[in-house]
Design a protein around this motif. Structure first.
Motif, PDB file in Angstrom:
ATOM      1  N   LEU A  99       0.829  -1.211   0.000  1.00  0.00           N
ATOM      2  CA  LEU A  99       0.000   0.000   0.000  1.00  0.00           C
ATOM      3  C   LEU A  99       0.862   1.260   0.000  1.00  0.00           C
ATOM      4  O   LEU A  99       0.561   2.227  -0.699  1.00  0.00           O
ATOM      5  CB  LEU A  99      -0.920  -0.010   1.233  1.00  0.00           C
ATOM      6  CG  LEU A  99      -2.027  -1.056   1.229  1.00  0.00           C
ATOM      7  CD1 LEU A  99      -2.758  -1.066   2.574  1.00  0.00           C
ATOM      8  CD2 LEU A  99      -3.031  -0.784   0.101  1.00  0.00           C
ATOM      9  N   GLU A 100       1.941   1.249   0.779  1.00  0.00           N
ATOM     10  CA  GLU A 100       2.811   2.431   0.849  1.00  0.00           C
ATOM     11  C   GLU A 100       3.511   2.673  -0.478  1.00  0.00           C
ATOM     12  O   GLU A 100       3.642   3.822  -0.921  1.00  0.00           O
ATOM     13  CB  GLU A 100       3.833   2.244   1.965  1.00  0.00           C
ATOM     14  CG  GLU A 100       4.716   3.455   2.221  1.00  0.00           C
ATOM     15  CD  GLU A 100       3.958   4.662   2.738  1.00  0.00           C
ATOM     16  OE1 GLU A 100       4.385   5.797   2.444  1.00  0.00           O
ATOM     17  OE2 GLU A 100       2.929   4.478   3.429  1.00  0.00           O
ATOM     18  N   LEU A 101       3.957   1.611  -1.136  1.00  0.00           N
ATOM     19  CA  LEU A 101       4.637   1.770  -2.416  1.00  0.00           C
ATOM     20  C   LEU A 101       3.664   2.122  -3.539  1.00  0.00           C
ATOM     21  O   LEU A 101       4.065   2.658  -4.568  1.00  0.00           O
ATOM     22  CB  LEU A 101       5.396   0.485  -2.767  1.00  0.00           C
ATOM     23  CG  LEU A 101       6.579   0.143  -1.863  1.00  0.00           C
ATOM     24  CD1 LEU A 101       7.229  -1.169  -2.293  1.00  0.00           C
ATOM     25  CD2 LEU A 101       7.615   1.262  -1.858  1.00  0.00           C
ATOM     26  N   THR A 102       2.394   1.835  -3.335  1.00  0.00           N
ATOM     27  CA  THR A 102       1.395   2.151  -4.351  1.00  0.00           C
ATOM     28  C   THR A 102       0.822   3.551  -4.159  1.00  0.00           C
ATOM     29  O   THR A 102       0.712   4.337  -5.111  1.00  0.00           O
ATOM     30  CB  THR A 102       0.245   1.123  -4.309  1.00  0.00           C
ATOM     31  OG1 THR A 102       0.789  -0.185  -4.502  1.00  0.00           O
ATOM     32  CG2 THR A 102      -0.775   1.405  -5.405  1.00  0.00           C
ATOM     33  N   ASN A 103       0.461   3.874  -2.905  1.00  0.00           N
ATOM     34  CA  ASN A 103      -0.233   5.136  -2.647  1.00  0.00           C
ATOM     35  C   ASN A 103       0.506   6.076  -1.708  1.00  0.00           C
ATOM     36  O   ASN A 103      -0.001   7.156  -1.403  1.00  0.00           O
ATOM     37  CB  ASN A 103      -1.623   4.842  -2.048  1.00  0.00           C
ATOM     38  CG  ASN A 103      -2.477   4.002  -2.971  1.00  0.00           C
ATOM     39  OD1 ASN A 103      -2.622   4.310  -4.142  1.00  0.00           O
ATOM     40  ND2 ASN A 103      -3.048   2.917  -2.451  1.00  0.00           N
ATOM     41  N   GLY A 104       1.672   5.683  -1.219  1.00  0.00           N
ATOM     42  CA  GLY A 104       2.375   6.520  -0.252  1.00  0.00           C
ATOM     43  C   GLY A 104       2.795   7.858  -0.834  1.00  0.00           C
ATOM     44  O   GLY A 104       3.329   7.935  -1.941  1.00  0.00           O
ATOM     45  N   GLU A 105       2.554   8.915  -0.080  1.00  0.00           N
ATOM     46  CA  GLU A 105       2.812  10.272  -0.570  1.00  0.00           C
ATOM     47  C   GLU A 105       4.304  10.526  -0.778  1.00  0.00           C
ATOM     48  O   GLU A 105       4.715  11.057  -1.815  1.00  0.00           O
ATOM     49  CB  GLU A 105       2.240  11.290   0.422  1.00  0.00           C
ATOM     50  CG  GLU A 105       2.433  12.732  -0.030  1.00  0.00           C
ATOM     51  CD  GLU A 105       1.842  13.717   0.955  1.00  0.00           C
ATOM     52  OE1 GLU A 105       1.998  14.937   0.738  1.00  0.00           O
ATOM     53  OE2 GLU A 105       1.229  13.286   1.950  1.00  0.00           O
ATOM     54  N   LYS A 106       5.145  10.143   0.190  1.00  0.00           N
ATOM     55  CA  LYS A 106       6.578  10.437   0.088  1.00  0.00           C
ATOM     56  C   LYS A 106       7.193   9.775  -1.136  1.00  0.00           C
ATOM     57  O   LYS A 106       7.913  10.408  -1.916  1.00  0.00           O
ATOM     58  CB  LYS A 106       7.306   9.998   1.353  1.00  0.00           C
ATOM     59  CG  LYS A 106       8.818  10.259   1.308  1.00  0.00           C
ATOM     60  CD  LYS A 106       9.494   9.850   2.587  1.00  0.00           C
ATOM     61  CE  LYS A 106       9.117  10.758   3.724  1.00  0.00           C
ATOM     62  NZ  LYS A 106       9.624  12.140   3.541  1.00  0.00           N
ATOM     63  N   PHE A 107       6.917   8.492  -1.332  1.00  0.00           N
ATOM     64  CA  PHE A 107       7.497   7.745  -2.440  1.00  0.00           C
ATOM     65  C   PHE A 107       7.048   8.317  -3.789  1.00  0.00           C
ATOM     66  O   PHE A 107       7.853   8.573  -4.687  1.00  0.00           O
ATOM     67  CB  PHE A 107       7.099   6.272  -2.307  1.00  0.00           C
ATOM     68  CG  PHE A 107       7.649   5.380  -3.380  1.00  0.00           C
ATOM     69  CD1 PHE A 107       9.004   5.349  -3.659  1.00  0.00           C
ATOM     70  CD2 PHE A 107       6.809   4.552  -4.102  1.00  0.00           C
ATOM     71  CE1 PHE A 107       9.513   4.514  -4.637  1.00  0.00           C
ATOM     72  CE2 PHE A 107       7.305   3.711  -5.080  1.00  0.00           C
ATOM     73  CZ  PHE A 107       8.661   3.699  -5.351  1.00  0.00           C
ATOM     74  N   ASN A 108       5.749   8.531  -3.927  1.00  0.00           N
ATOM     75  CA  ASN A 108       5.226   8.996  -5.211  1.00  0.00           C
ATOM     76  C   ASN A 108       5.596  10.444  -5.511  1.00  0.00           C
ATOM     77  O   ASN A 108       5.825  10.802  -6.670  1.00  0.00           O
ATOM     78  CB  ASN A 108       3.705   8.799  -5.252  1.00  0.00           C
ATOM     79  CG  ASN A 108       3.330   7.345  -5.480  1.00  0.00           C
ATOM     80  OD1 ASN A 108       3.447   6.832  -6.583  1.00  0.00           O
ATOM     81  ND2 ASN A 108       2.886   6.670  -4.429  1.00  0.00           N
ATOM     82  N   GLN A 109       5.687  11.256  -4.467  1.00  0.00           N
ATOM     83  CA  GLN A 109       6.124  12.641  -4.691  1.00  0.00           C
ATOM     84  C   GLN A 109       7.579  12.692  -5.136  1.00  0.00           C
ATOM     85  O   GLN A 109       7.949  13.491  -5.994  1.00  0.00           O
ATOM     86  CB  GLN A 109       5.930  13.471  -3.420  1.00  0.00           C
ATOM     87  CG  GLN A 109       4.502  13.941  -3.187  1.00  0.00           C
ATOM     88  CD  GLN A 109       4.032  14.881  -4.285  1.00  0.00           C
ATOM     89  OE1 GLN A 109       3.104  14.563  -5.037  1.00  0.00           O
ATOM     90  NE2 GLN A 109       4.656  16.036  -4.407  1.00  0.00           N
ATOM     91  N   ALA A 110       8.401  11.811  -4.566  1.00  0.00           N
ATOM     92  CA  ALA A 110       9.811  11.756  -4.964  1.00  0.00           C
ATOM     93  C   ALA A 110       9.937  11.321  -6.418  1.00  0.00           C
ATOM     94  O   ALA A 110      10.728  11.883  -7.189  1.00  0.00           O
ATOM     95  CB  ALA A 110      10.572  10.800  -4.052  1.00  0.00           C
TER      96      ALA A 110
END
Length: 783
Positions: free
Chosen positions: A703-714
């Protein structure tokens, strides 16, 4: 024994039924009263009064039936007493509440009603502990089962093919341990020193053989004639079935008890240490096996003996790209650059792998930044969390970073942790928890537990509460060791209850030396440090080399790494590594060099479907275990391949001394505070020691790798930079593949990637491609 009149027994057993009247009615009365505090409801008054009357009367009846129950049934012990007096206090409070209500003193009445409900809750709590066991609430709390004392799942004991054939000594020891485990987890709650129903105790040999008030419970050699077996085989719900609460014994557990009785119910007649495997304390230097034409390195020679014994053939070493990426991630925690990959593959020197390892180990800053993660976990060092706000905890970051950067000899590293400077004191000082704590959580006991676990591979936590039933360690041992760290003499607490007995002061292994009992704390700690780091403490150095091996190979020579009394898959290899480590001046990097340059390390990685396979007694070593990047490795890999995940303003990184920040190319994940992203990927909170992380993917991570804000913003930020730098699709895709996966894309991969980002690459398309590559097994795993 005089038989009890059946009516008193019957009425006594109505106690649990009747007691729920005051529990429910008095709580409802308080709820209705609260509703009427701000906005009076006159129509509720008569209902509340009726509830109080019924609740008070039923509490009297419940107390009477409870007293009947405790006097005609086999209930005894401190919990029974606490439950009994809490119930009586609740009865008195409910009657007082009725009396105060009639006086019209509203404030006094409400206070009395609140106290009554509190009394009901306390009495109910102790009743639940009696009914369901003392761990009824605590067993479901987070972390309570994360570091079990032993594996108490299905039995590992292998039954002899011929029941008449005598068991070997190791088989008897294993059988004893399995039986003790079954009894402890299913029977001790009612049949031990804390509670003895039916006058039966099963925690000591002589008492077990004696039996209870109805006579012996087992007939040696005759399981079919043994009352113990009859009771555990009765169907659930039968009044004589055992255990009376909790889950029933499995078929395998019952079969094991029958086998044990058939073998004569063996039990150690001497000191109970004989039933547990205890690893040797002293060092041992085994002779090196003979070299072969291809295997001359000591590690490989020991592994070759193991392979021959287990009929395993040596596989070809991994290719240069795989080895390069593996070593980079293990030594400095970073991906190799495309230029480094190209140069290494083109290098024709026969010793280029050895030269590569030397080069990486000499990158002192990168090495320290990567291995900081491992030692932060083990030494429960963190940058925020419990204790920091109140000053009840201090970090050791700068000391630890400097120690790793300078490759401080391990004996001095340990000395400075146990007999600390101001900068290294955070480890043994532990966390000063706010509020009421268990006696086993006091800072001195934390020090004893953490030193034992991290440095000696020894679990002292259960022995901090009571005598351990799966190891030799006793409550007295734990308190005596904790007392070494204490400024005043500790009183021994048994299961959090004071005993009135004061603890002694001594080291866990008396063979290492005697602590000066009356010396100041600082002097005692210096003595302890000196005793632990002396070469004759082979356990200290076996524990360290086993941890390093586990980090580099994915599985320790001994597992779990915190249970060094378990059998290693190669005792000779473990002993030789520990002895050589001491002979090489306690140099961790020399140890790593030996492992990283071995043919054993260069074997193809081995995959496992279930993590339990690594802990199984049947485990066979065949090579490095394929594993997932840690949270910090993954974050740094994203930073290298795509875009820095953490900005220069990262809080902890910004607060580091300038000398350290100048050594960091970008804020490494090991140097930033924990956040939802790192937590999802497996970084622990470090309030307790953590010496291993799971390598299995989980839903939270997905879930974090799919929807996580920090990862996707980076990734979005990186995509914008990539678009500006590489306007054409083919060039962009090739560069991304080289940086992330260390190779060019295959023709099909190139076609798919170009279609994804478009002929004129879009930010969204580049972001999607980077996301897909970051989730690719080739990126996430160490092969």
């Amino acid at each position: 024994m005089t038989e009890t009149f059946w009516l008193w027994q019957f009425l006594g057993r109505l106690h649990p039924l009747i007691v729920h009247f005051p529990v429910g009615l008095l709580c409802v009365a308080l709820l209705l009263e609260v509703l009427g505090w701000r906005r009076p409801y006159n129509e509720l008054r008569s209902g509340i009064t009726a509830l109080l009357w019924i609740g008070a009367i039923s509490s009297v009846v419940a107390v009477v039936f409870g007293l009947l129950l405790v006097n005609v049934e086999d209930y005894s012990g401190e919990l029974v007493t606490l439950h009994q007096w809490a119930g009586i206090a609740t009865m008195v409070l409910s009657i007082v509440t009725l009396g105060v209500l009639r006086t019209g003193r509203q404030a006094w009445y409400r206070a009395s009603l609140v106290l009554t409900v509190v009394g009901v809750s306390v009495a109910g709590h102790y009743g639940a502990l009696l009914t369901h066991g003392e761990d009824y609430l605590s067993s479901v709390l987070p972390g309570e089962n994360s570091t079990p004392e032993s594996d108490f799942g299905e039995t590992h004991f292998t039954f002899a093919s011929n029941a008449n054939q005598p068991l070997t000594e190791p088989q008897v020891a294993q059988l004893n341990l399995e039986v003790r485990s079954i009894l402890a987890h299913n029977c001790y709650s009612c049949h031990s020193a804390t509670k003895t129903k039916g006058e039966l105790r099963l925690d000591q040999k002589e008492l077990l053989m004696k039996g209870g008030e109805n006579g012996p419970v087992l007939v040696t050699g005759r399981p079919e004639k043994s009352e113990l077996i009859r009771r555990v085989k009765l169907p659930a719900g039968h009044k004589e079935a055992m255990p009376t609460k909790g889950k029933r014994l499995t078929e395998k557990e019952v079969a094991l008890l029958e086998f044990w009785i058939k073998q004569g119910a063996p039990w150690p007649s001497g000191p109970e240490k004989s039933i547990y495997r205890v690893a040797a304390l002293e060092p041992r230097l085994p002779a090196l096996p003979p070299a072969t034409a291809e295997l001359s390195q000591p590690i490989d020679r020991f592994v070759n003996v193991y392979f021959q014994k287990n009929k395993i053939k040596w596989k070809p070493a991994v290719d240069d790209r795989t080895y390069l990426r593996r070593v980079f991630l293990d030594v400095v925690g970073l991906l190799p650059t495309p230029e480094k990959i190209q140069a290494f593959v083109a290098d024709t020197r026969p010793d280029k792998r050895e030269q590569l390892v030397k080069e990486l180990l000499s990158r002192h800053e990168d090495y320290a930044q990567h291995w900081l993660t491992f030692w932060n976990d083990a030494l429960r060092n963190d940058y925020s969390g419990t204790g920091y706000i109140t000053g009840g905890r201090s970090d050791i970051t700068q000391w630890l970073y400097a120690s790793l950067k300078t490759n401080k000899p391990y004996n001095w590293f340990v000395k400075e942790l146990i007999s600390p400077t101001k900068e290294s004191a955070g480890f043994i000082k532990g966390i000063k928890w706010r509020g009421t704590i268990n006696s086993s959580q006091r800072t001195e006991m934390q020090a004893a537990q953490n030193v034992s676990q991290v440095l000696l591979g020894l679990n002292l936590k259960c022995a901090s509460c009571h005598d351990s039933f799966i190891s030799d360690w006793k409550l007295d041992d734990a308190y005596a060791f904790a007392n070494v760290f204490a400024d005043s003499t500790l009183e021994i607490n048994h299961c959090d209850k004071p005993t009135g007995q004061m603890a002694g002061r001594r080291i866990l292994f008396k063979e290492l030396g005697n602590i000066s009992v009356d010396a100041p704390t600082e002097e005692r700690l210096r003595e302890l440090a000196d005793y632990l780091v002396q070469p004759q403490d082979g356990r200290l150095y076996r524990t360290l080399v086993n941890r390093i091996w586990a980090q580099l190979m994915g599985r320790g020579i001994v597992e779990p790494v915190d249970v060094m009394d378990n059998a290693p898959w190669s005792q000779d290899l473990l002993d030789w590594l520990a002895s050589d480590f001491v002979a090489q001046g306690y140099d961790v990097k020399k140890l790593m060099y030996a492992i990283l340059t071995s043919r054993t390390y260069q074997l193809p990685s081995v995959g496992v479907r279930e993590a339990d396979q690594l802990m199984a007694p049947t485990y066979v070593f065949e090579g490095m275990v394929r594993r997932r990047l840690t949270a910090e490795q993954f974050a740094d890999a994203v930073s290298v391949a795509f875009t820095p995940l953490y900005a220069d303003s990262a809080i902890v990184y910004k607060l580091l001394p300038e000398t350290i920040r100048q050594e960091v190319p970008f804020p490494r994940a090991a140097l930033v505070k924990n956040d939802p992203f790192l937590t999802a990927l497996g970084r622990p909170n470090r309030e307790t020691v953590s010496t291993s992380r799971t390598s299995q993917a989980n839903l939270l991570q997905a879930l974090e790798l799919t929807n996580g804000e920090k990862f996707n913003q980076a990734l979005k930020s990186g995509a914008e930079q990539w678009k500006a730098r590489y306007p054409t699709a083919e060039a962009l895709v090739k560069v991304l593949y080289r940086k992330a996966l260390g190779r060019d894309p295959l023709p099909k991969e190139l076609a798919v990637a170009e279609k994804m980002i478009g002929k004129n690459p879009s930010v969204e398309g580049i972001q999607d491609l980077a996301w897909a590559m970051a989730l690719h097994p080739e990126f996430q795993l160490i092969y």
